[in-house]
Write an enzyme that holds these catalytic residues in place. Sequence first.
Site, PDB file in Angstrom:
ATOM      1  N   ARG A   1      65.677  45.265 -17.424  1.00 27.45           N
ATOM      2  CA  ARG A   1      65.310  46.561 -17.883  1.00 27.45           C
ATOM      3  C   ARG A   1      64.684  47.523 -17.134  1.00 27.45           C
ATOM      4  O   ARG A   1      63.410  47.126 -16.521  1.00 27.45           O
ATOM      5  CB  ARG A   1      64.537  46.266 -19.353  1.00 27.45           C
ATOM      6  CG  ARG A   1      64.298  47.419 -20.296  1.00 27.45           C
ATOM      7  CD  ARG A   1      63.352  46.867 -21.330  1.00 27.45           C
ATOM      8  NE  ARG A   1      63.487  47.844 -22.472  1.00 27.45           N
ATOM      9  CZ  ARG A   1      62.390  47.677 -23.565  1.00 27.45           C
ATOM     10  NH1 ARG A   1      61.711  46.733 -23.532  1.00 27.45           N
ATOM     11  NH2 ARG A   1      62.521  48.838 -24.200  1.00 27.45           N
ATOM     12  N   ILE A   2      64.932  48.505 -17.126  1.00 25.25           N
ATOM     13  CA  ILE A   2      64.307  49.484 -16.120  1.00 25.25           C
ATOM     14  C   ILE A   2      63.347  50.561 -17.253  1.00 25.25           C
ATOM     15  O   ILE A   2      63.869  51.371 -18.098  1.00 25.25           O
ATOM     16  CB  ILE A   2      65.158  50.608 -15.445  1.00 25.25           C
ATOM     17  CG1 ILE A   2      66.158  49.774 -14.515  1.00 25.25           C
ATOM     18  CG2 ILE A   2      64.239  51.745 -14.654  1.00 25.25           C
ATOM     19  CD1 ILE A   2      65.251  48.901 -13.811  1.00 25.25           C
TER      20      ILE A   2
ATOM     21  N   GLY B   1      59.673  46.514  -7.149  1.00 23.81           N
ATOM     22  CA  GLY B   1      59.063  47.032  -5.956  1.00 23.81           C
ATOM     23  C   GLY B   1      59.313  46.153  -4.583  1.00 23.81           C
ATOM     24  O   GLY B   1      59.454  46.763  -3.698  1.00 23.81           O
ATOM     25  N   GLU B   2      59.524  44.698  -4.636  1.00 26.54           N
ATOM     26  CA  GLU B   2      59.786  44.089  -3.519  1.00 26.54           C
ATOM     27  C   GLU B   2      61.422  43.980  -3.381  1.00 26.54           C
ATOM     28  O   GLU B   2      61.731  44.264  -2.193  1.00 26.54           O
ATOM     29  CB  GLU B   2      59.275  42.709  -3.948  1.00 26.54           C
ATOM     30  CG  GLU B   2      57.803  42.681  -4.232  1.00 26.54           C
ATOM     31  CD  GLU B   2      56.914  42.814  -3.414  1.00 26.54           C
ATOM     32  OE1 GLU B   2      57.090  43.208  -2.009  1.00 26.54           O
ATOM     33  OE2 GLU B   2      55.524  42.863  -3.775  1.00 26.54           O
TER      34      GLU B   2
ATOM     35  N   PRO C   1      62.755  55.155 -15.404  1.00 24.43           N
ATOM     36  CA  PRO C   1      63.953  55.452 -14.177  1.00 24.43           C
ATOM     37  C   PRO C   1      63.339  56.411 -13.213  1.00 24.43           C
ATOM     38  O   PRO C   1      63.706  56.013 -12.013  1.00 24.43           O
ATOM     39  CB  PRO C   1      65.162  56.289 -14.997  1.00 24.43           C
ATOM     40  CG  PRO C   1      64.886  55.737 -16.725  1.00 24.43           C
ATOM     41  CD  PRO C   1      63.629  55.552 -16.621  1.00 24.43           C
ATOM     42  N   LYS C   2      62.423  57.419 -13.357  1.00 26.69           N
ATOM     43  CA  LYS C   2      61.888  57.994 -12.183  1.00 26.69           C
ATOM     44  C   LYS C   2      61.241  57.467 -11.490  1.00 26.69           C
ATOM     45  O   LYS C   2      61.222  57.521 -10.294  1.00 26.69           O
ATOM     46  CB  LYS C   2      61.136  59.287 -12.755  1.00 26.69           C
ATOM     47  CG  LYS C   2      60.879  60.375 -11.908  1.00 26.69           C
ATOM     48  CD  LYS C   2      59.994  61.658 -12.442  1.00 26.69           C
ATOM     49  CE  LYS C   2      61.032  62.340 -13.063  1.00 26.69           C
ATOM     50  NZ  LYS C   2      60.210  63.736 -13.339  1.00 26.69           N
TER      51      LYS C   2
END
Length: 731
Positions: free
Chosen positions: A621-622, A697-698, A625-626
Site C-alpha cells: 500500500r502506498i 526507500g531501500e 504517492p507524492k
Amino acid sequence: MSPQPQAAVGASLSRVDGRLKVTGQALYAAEHDVEGSVHAVVVDASIGRGRITSIDSGAAEALPGVLRVLHHRNAPKLPYRDNSGSNNPPGRRLRVFQDDRVLFHGQPVAVVVATTLEAAQHGASLVKVGYDAEQSLTDLTEAEPGEPTTYARGDAEAALRSAAVRLDLTYRTARNHHNPMEPHATIARWKGDQLTVWDKTQWVVGTQTELAAVFGLETDAVRVISPFVGGGFGTALRCWPHVVVAALAAREAKRPLKLVLSRKQMYLGTGFRPSYEYRLRLGSDRRGRLSAAVHELDAETSSYETFTESVLAAGQMLYSMPNVSQAYRTVPLDAPTPLYMRGPGFQTASFVIESAMDELAHQLGVDPIELRRRNEPNEDESSGLPFSTRRLRECYAVGAREFGWHRRNPRPRSTREGDWLIGRGMTAGVYDTARMPAQARARLGADGTALVEAAATDMGPGTYTSQTQVAADALGLTVRTVTFRLGDSLYPPTPPHGGSMTMASVGSATLDACNKVRRQAIELAVGDRESPLYGVAGGDVVVRGGRLHVKNDPTRGETYRRLLARNGRTHLEADGSFAPPSGPERHSFYGYNATFAEVAVDATLGLVRVRRVLGVYDAGRIISPKLADSQALGGMVGGIGTALLEHTVTDHRDGRIVNANLADYLVPVNADIPDLKAIYLDGEDREADPLGVKGLGELVMIGVAPAIANAVFNATGRRVRELPITTEALL
C-alpha cells in the site's frame, strides 16, 4: 468496528513540514540555539596505523578563546559498559581518547574547545601529534579474510559440473560514501549527571542507549533530540565517536558545546558502503532454467569491528534454483567501520546477480525478461515459506509495456543515433520487508485537534507527513488538525529510521494509538444519554472531519468537541504499539521491482549518458504517492551515481581518502538526471503489518545500477563487471 473513511492515506499531499524547511524554520542538529554554547573541532590522525608518541597542545592552548584541548593523556577514562541492545557491538567500539592506538587514518586523536569556531579551528591546526607509524593495510585484495558466513542447499558444485551452460564471473564494486547535504553535528549539554544532545541521527533511541553505556549512566539520564535530519542514506544509523567526543568535551569544559564535522571528516569515520570482490558461478540448462549458483564474496570491514549486511538473501530466494552455495567473508582492514548505505547488501547482490542473468540471457539468445520468468519460484526456496505477495511477473509486464521494451534490439551495438550508441537494459529487484517493535502516543484535545508523538526521525522521506496521514484517517480528522511530533527520546521508542521499516513499524503503532483514541470517543458517545449516538452499536459509528456519526445515517452524530465538552473531558489519550508476530514467520516478506534503463554511449569517447529510467514496484500500500515518487526518483538518482560516478579512492600507503570532498567524489547533478518514472502496483500486504505497506526507500535503488550496466552492454557489446563504469572500461 466499521472501516474508517480514508481521505488522507493515498492522497498526494504536500509535506506538512515543507513550509518550515523552505523558510529556514526547520532546525537541524547544528542550528539549535543552546545558551552558552562553545565550539569544538576534532584533530584527526594523519597515519593509517600505529601509536601516538607525543602530543604538543601548548600553542593551541595559548590561543585567545581556547578553553581545553583533550586527548588520551588528559581525558578521563570512560566505563564503556556492556550495552546489550544498543547500535554498537559490546566491547568492540572505537574507544576515543582512551589509549594511544591509531587504528585508521582520520581517527579522532584530540579535540580543541574554544569560545568561537574560528579559534577552535585555528587551535586544532596547531596541535602537533607525533606517531610511531606502522604499515597500514587498506587494500581488500591484499588482506587476509576472516572465517566465512555460509549457506547451502543441494550440491551446487556437482550441479555446476553437469550444467549444460556455465558462467564464471567476478565482479568488483567500489567503496561508496553517503554524502548527505547536512554534515554530522552534535550539541551536548550536561546538567549534573543529566546529558542532553541535539544530534544528527536516524535512531534517537540507539544514540541514547550508546551514550548511556559509554558514560555509565542510566538510559533515562540521556536525552537525544533530532527533529530534522538533512539526509542520511544510512550514515546516521549509529552513534559515531564524534558524538562521544562532543559529550566528553562538554562535560570537561563544563559548558554546552557544538561539534560539526567538516565535509572531509565525513569521509573519515561516519560509515560507507564497503567495497566487494564477488565471484558468481552460474549453471543452467539450454533453455535457461537455473540449476546451480556458487557465490563467493569478500567485503571490507574494520580491524576493530565486524560489519556485515544482508548481501546473501537475494541469491537464496530471488530465482528458483535447487542448488546454491554461498560464502561471505569479511576482510579486516585498517579503516573505519562501514555502515549500511541505501539498499544495503541487496544493492551489491543485485549488481552481481542481475548482470549475470543478463549475460546468461545473451549467451542463450533468450529475452532477459523471459529468462527471469522461466526462473520464477513458487515459494521462498530458502525457507520453504509462501510469499506474502510477489508480483514480479506483473512488474515485468507493466514495465515492458510502459518502457517500450519490444523496440529493443537484442543484438549489441545495433542501435545508433549519430555518434551515440543506444542501449536498453532491465533487472529484477528485491528488498526485505523489515518490521520492528514500535510505540506511539496519541492525544485528542477538547478543541478537536490531535497530537501524536513517537521517537522516530525523518531524514527526508516525509515521516512527518505520512504519519500525519495515517493518524488523520484513524482519528477521522483532517490533516491540518493533526500534529505529529518526532525526533526526541522522551517520546515513545521506535526502531532505527532505516531499512524501509519506518512506515510499517511506526505507522502501525500510530494507527494503533489513534484507533484506541477513536474507540474511546465512540464508547463515550454511545454510552452518553445526551449524545445523538446513545445506544448505537459502537461498530456502526465512524468519524469524518472530526464528527462521529452512524455509518449509514450521517445526520445522526456529533463532533469530538461537543462530546468532550459535554463530558468535561480535556482530552482523550492512548498509547499504541506494533510488533511483528512472535514465533516463526508464516510468510516470506519482500518488496519487488522491475527496473528499465536506456543509455547513450559516445562511440568515440566512451561517455555514458543515461536517457531514461523506469521503475515498477510491488511495494504494498502506498500511503503518500507524492512522497513515494520523491523516494523513487531519489533512489534512481542514487543508482545512477553508483553505476557511473561514485568511487571512494584510498591511498593504500597510509589509508588517506584521496577524494574526500564533493569536487572529486562525483555524484549526479541535475545535468545527469534524465527522464525518470515510477509506477506502483495497486495492492497491500496485510500479512506484513496492519497498514499493508512493504517499505519503499531501500527498494527503489535496488536494480538501477545493473539495469544501466546491462543497457551499456546492449549499446556497446562491452560487458563491464566493475562499478563505477568508467570511460576507460569502454574504450
